[in-house]
Each structure stands twice: as structure tokens, then as C-alpha cells.
Design a protein around this motif. Structure first.
Motif: not given
Lengths: 199, 125
Positions: A5-10, A12, B72, B77-78, B80
Motif C-alpha cells: 500500500a506504500w507508494t514511491n518505495q525503494l 531491495n 523504505q 511516500s503515502e 493507501d
């Protein structure tokens, strides 16, 4: 990011399970998914995306350039003995123990050749044991073509023609062999067969 | 059919030296029960946003000291979720960052809450 559900993730680790058919794989669009906006893809099989953009099997960079430090292409799976082409700034060995030479190089059984800035180099050796540079074809600032070989220079053909306005020879030792038996010199013909001639 | 009432957010929470004891010496965003300040019996966190994240920092997210999520972010970040985080009055959410407390910038977390007015637990008191 798919699966979170997290966006804009780095990330691994990315494991992409691409199907052998259908619209499956890694696709990049700009500025957004749509007709004509596919700028890169990585798919197991060729196809057409839902926006009508055709893509090939394998990795495709459709906009911009492919940039990297070194490039290695293998014949079959990357493994010892399978290195086919390398593009590197310096010689070294890949992670499978294949020795490679500097430049844009190709490899075969016993031989390798590399294209570098201003010269082409030929090597003998092996991927496992390393390479020894032999002959080169190169140029200089005057635009000359320079052939160099630590061993014999063998020009073979049904008709070998060398044209020039001047000639220089610094050869020592045995004379040139297997040349023509005759030629036209200053208006007369001379037969070399069986004897030497001082010009 | 749920009848959600939006509670909004208690405001941004800026990370500081860990006070939970579970991330000693590192940065932690502690959305404690007093910070959340919601005393409805059953409610939900339906959205979270984080920004100001130091380069390379990652956080384990706890709900009442139990691992709930992980992020990370690249700067921000968000969250949803397809399934909101269920909470009870007095619950706590913590972001345990893997960077020492002197790291800057300090991550800022903003969480948003709501409750179902039709739940029997929320109709009493």
C-alpha cells in the motif's frame, strides 16, 4: 509499488514473473501509458500492449540510449566459456572467469578481436587462459594505415596489387618470398625467377 | 454497510529519539494514544503519509509493539491500503527508522483516522 500500500518505495528486490504470452513483463511509459508512449520494455515474448504499442521479445530501449559501464553478451546462459562479446574500457575477467580484452571485442575458439580507438587488435588465447595480443591494424595522426604483426604478414590472393607513389623498406634478414616472378619496371619486363636483382 | 465518520488527523508527527525502547538510539515516530487522541472504542487508520525521509532510511511500522508494515520511501511516500488498520482506543502506531537519532532531516508522519458509527461498540458511551 505492486503488493504494497506504500507508494514511491525503494526496493531491495524485484522478482518479475513474466508469462510466455500475453501482456506480461516490464513496461515503461512516458509521460503516461498510452499509444506511442512505450519507451522501454522487457518481455518474454513479443506482443502488443493494450494501447497498440508493439514490443519485441527481450529487452528493448525505445527512447534514449542504453548506457552502462561495461557490457557482456554470452552465447547461451552466462557461464564460463560462453562469453561472445564484451564492451569494456579495460581488460579483466567476468564473474565466470572468462578473460576479456579492452574495447569492443568478440571471442571464438582460440582467437579474439577488439575494436578500439584507432586500432583493431587480434589476439590468440582462450577465455579461460587469457589473451595475448598479436597483430594490429591501426592508423595514426597522418591518416596512415599501419599493419603490425609480431609474426608473418601473409597476403594471399589470386591477384595482389599494391599501388603507391613511394616505397620504403627497412626489412632485414631474408628477402620477401613468394612474390611475383616478373613485373614491368621502367619500361622493361624482368623475370625474377631463379635469381636476385638489384634495382 | 459501514457508516464512516472521518476524524481527520491529529496533525503531523515529527520523528525524534526513540522512546519506545524498541529502536534505541534511532529515530522513531511515535503516534501514541495521547497523540492520536481518539477515544472511540473501534476506529481505523485509513491513510498515512510520510515525508522528509533521510536518504536510504527505512522504517518498520508497529501497531501496539507488533510488526505491521515496512516502508523504505524515496524521500516520501503515502499509504493507501486496501485494508485499513483497525485500532482500539488506546492503541499506538510507531515508525522505527533504521537511522540514528542525529540523522536529518527528521521524518514526518501524518495519519488519518475514521470510525464506523454503525458499530455497536461505537454507539455506547
Amino acid at each position: 509499488m505492486a503488493g504494497s500500500a506504500w507508494t514511491n518505495q525503494l526496493l531491495n528486490l524485484i522478482v518479475l514473473s513474466a508469462a510466455q504470452k500475453g501482456f506480461s513483463g516490464f513496461f515503461v511509459y512516458s509521460p503516461a501509458p498510452g499509444p506511442g508512449n512505450l519507451i522501454g520494455s522487457w518481455a518474454a515474448a513479443a506482443g502488443t500492449d493494450p494501447y497498440g504499442n508493439a514490443y519485441p521479445a527481450g529487452l528493448s530501449v525505445d527512447v534514449g540510449s542504453f548506457t552502462g559501464v561495461s557490457l557482456f553478451l554470452y552465447s547461451g546462459p552466462p557461464a564460463a566459456g560462453n562469453l561472445l562479446v564484451s564492451v569494456t574500457a579495460a581488460a579483466g575477467a567476468d564473474s565466470f572467469g572468462n578473460n576479456y580484452v579492452a574495447g569492443i571485442a568478440t571471442y571464438g575458439a582460440g582467437f579474439a578481436a577488439s575494436l578500439n580507438a584507432g586500432f583493431v587488435a587480434f589476439y590468440t588465447g582462450s577465455l579461460a587462459g587469457g589473451w595475448t595480443q598479436g597483430a594490429t591494424i591501426e592508423t595514426d595522426s597522418g591518416g596512415d594505415l599501419i599493419l603490425f604483426a609480431p609474426g608473418t604478414v601473409d597476403l594471399t590472393g589470386s591477384d595482389v596489387t599494391i599501388n603507391g607513389t613511394d616505397q620504403t623498406s627497412t626489412a632485414t634478414g631474408a628477402p620477401v618470398t613468394s612474390g611475383p616472378n616478373g613485373g614491368v619496371f621502367a619500361g622493361h619486363t624482368h623475370d625474377f625467377a631463379g635469381h636476385t636483382h638489384t634495382l | 454497510m459501514a457508516s464512516y465518520v472521518d476524524l481527520g488527523t491529529p496533525g503531523p508527527n515529527t520523528a525524534g529519539l526513540d522512546q519506545t525502547g524498541r529502536n534505541r538510539g534511532n529515530l522513531t515516530n511515535s503516534l501514541t494514544s495521547s497523540f492520536i487522541n481518539i477515544f472511540i472504542a473501534v476506529f481505523e487508520c485509513y491513510h498515512m503519509e510520510v515525508h522528509n525521509v533521510p536518504v536510504g532510511a527505512a522504517a518498520v511500522i508497529l501497531r501496539n509493539s507488533r510488526n505491521y508494515s515496512y516502508t523504505q520511501p524515496f524521500s516520501g511516500s503515502e499509504w493507501d491500503p486496501s485494508q485499513p488498520m483497525g485500532l482500539f482506543a488506546g492503541d499506538e502506531i510507531d515508525f522505527l527508522w533504521n537511522v540514528v537519532s542525529t540523522t536529518t532531516p527528521l521524518p514526518i508522519v501524518t495519519a488519518f483516522f475514521r470510525y464506523d458509527a454503525d458499530l455497536p461498540q461505537n454507539k455506547t458511551g
